[in-house]
Design a protein around this motif. Sequence first.
Motif, PDB file in Angstrom:
ATOM      1  N   GLY A 181      22.360  -7.097  -3.789  1.00  0.00           N
ATOM      2  CA  GLY A 181      21.183  -6.483  -4.385  1.00  0.00           C
ATOM      3  C   GLY A 181      20.223  -5.892  -3.360  1.00  0.00           C
ATOM      4  O   GLY A 181      20.454  -5.923  -2.150  1.00  0.00           O
ATOM      5  N   LYS A 182      19.113  -5.357  -3.877  1.00  0.00           N
ATOM      6  CA  LYS A 182      18.097  -4.768  -3.008  1.00  0.00           C
ATOM      7  C   LYS A 182      17.149  -5.856  -2.509  1.00  0.00           C
ATOM      8  O   LYS A 182      16.784  -6.754  -3.257  1.00  0.00           O
ATOM      9  CB  LYS A 182      17.305  -3.694  -3.755  1.00  0.00           C
ATOM     10  N   LYS A 183      16.749  -5.731  -1.249  1.00  0.00           N
ATOM     11  CA  LYS A 183      15.830  -6.699  -0.649  1.00  0.00           C
ATOM     12  C   LYS A 183      14.607  -5.958  -0.127  1.00  0.00           C
ATOM     13  O   LYS A 183      14.725  -5.028   0.668  1.00  0.00           O
ATOM     14  CB  LYS A 183      16.519  -7.460   0.488  1.00  0.00           C
ATOM     15  N   GLN A 184      13.447  -6.382  -0.591  1.00  0.00           N
ATOM     16  CA  GLN A 184      12.205  -5.708  -0.213  1.00  0.00           C
ATOM     17  C   GLN A 184      11.585  -6.366   1.007  1.00  0.00           C
ATOM     18  O   GLN A 184      11.426  -7.582   1.065  1.00  0.00           O
ATOM     19  CB  GLN A 184      11.210  -5.726  -1.376  1.00  0.00           C
ATOM     20  N   ARG A 185      11.277  -5.536   1.969  1.00  0.00           N
ATOM     21  CA  ARG A 185      10.578  -5.974   3.167  1.00  0.00           C
ATOM     22  C   ARG A 185       9.129  -5.497   3.106  1.00  0.00           C
ATOM     23  O   ARG A 185       8.668  -5.019   2.080  1.00  0.00           O
ATOM     24  CB  ARG A 185      11.281  -5.436   4.416  1.00  0.00           C
TER      25      ARG A 185
END
Length: 282
Positions: free
Chosen positions: A130-134
């Motif tokens: 999945g997408k990982k937000q930084r």
Amino acid sequence: MRTCSDCFKTFSHAGDLRHHRQLYHQLEKRPPVHYFCYYCNFKTLYKYNLSKHVKAHLTQKRKKTRNNNVCSLCGTFECVDRKLMVDHYKSAHEVLLNEQTLNFNSWDQFLAWKLDTENAECCKFVMRDGKKQRERFIVSKYRCFRDGHFLAKGSGTRRLKLKGSCRINGICPASLTARKHLSSGAVSVRYIAAHVGHYAEIGRLNLTLEEKNEIAHKLAAGVPIGTILDSLRESINNGEVNRIHLTTRKDLWNIRNTLHLQNGSTLHADDRTSVEAWLSTG
């Protein structure tokens, strides 16, 4: 203080004294209940200890299944870490990864480039984890759809397809790492183009949404399966074969079953609306 009448050992709590007498002085009168492990000869008096022991068995089994990566080229080198396998490809087999850094103005522009690349190389990049937000950007990691190990999810009663699983039971280094900057919306991509362990096989790809849409409308209109297959075969131009030209009866059956056309029930009374409803849910 509580004192044991048999060995005169003292305890602060009555529960400790009772446990002591049951464990050491009443074994003949009341045999203890033992819990046995299904995987080895381990046994214990406490269910909690057995749960911890069995959990260790299962953890070791999962690690052995997931992390046993074998080189697809020589078949002798084994490692757990993905990076070590990629380094082995470069050092031992002189594989050129063709690593590139690309920049796009928007996410849509990146997706358009990704689709063109997949069509040109007869491959597909699927998102993993999945997408990982930084803090300043969103990271999306894509890998080759043939990368990884095949793990059966069912009871094993179903047989595999004749051509086997799409997974190569190894590591393919081809990957995409996209970073979308939150401030500007620009996308920077780290692209590794080298595929290892498999060939570019069109038959391994899935039909696109547009191709499924076209076939679904024909099925909803009552066009026979044989007629649809013949029209797809005849649409080959200049010997250029695409995935839709390799459509099989099984593909059409899957679309028909998903559309609920086999038993006469549809998502809507109107065939066109039924197809559009199915496509929106897929």
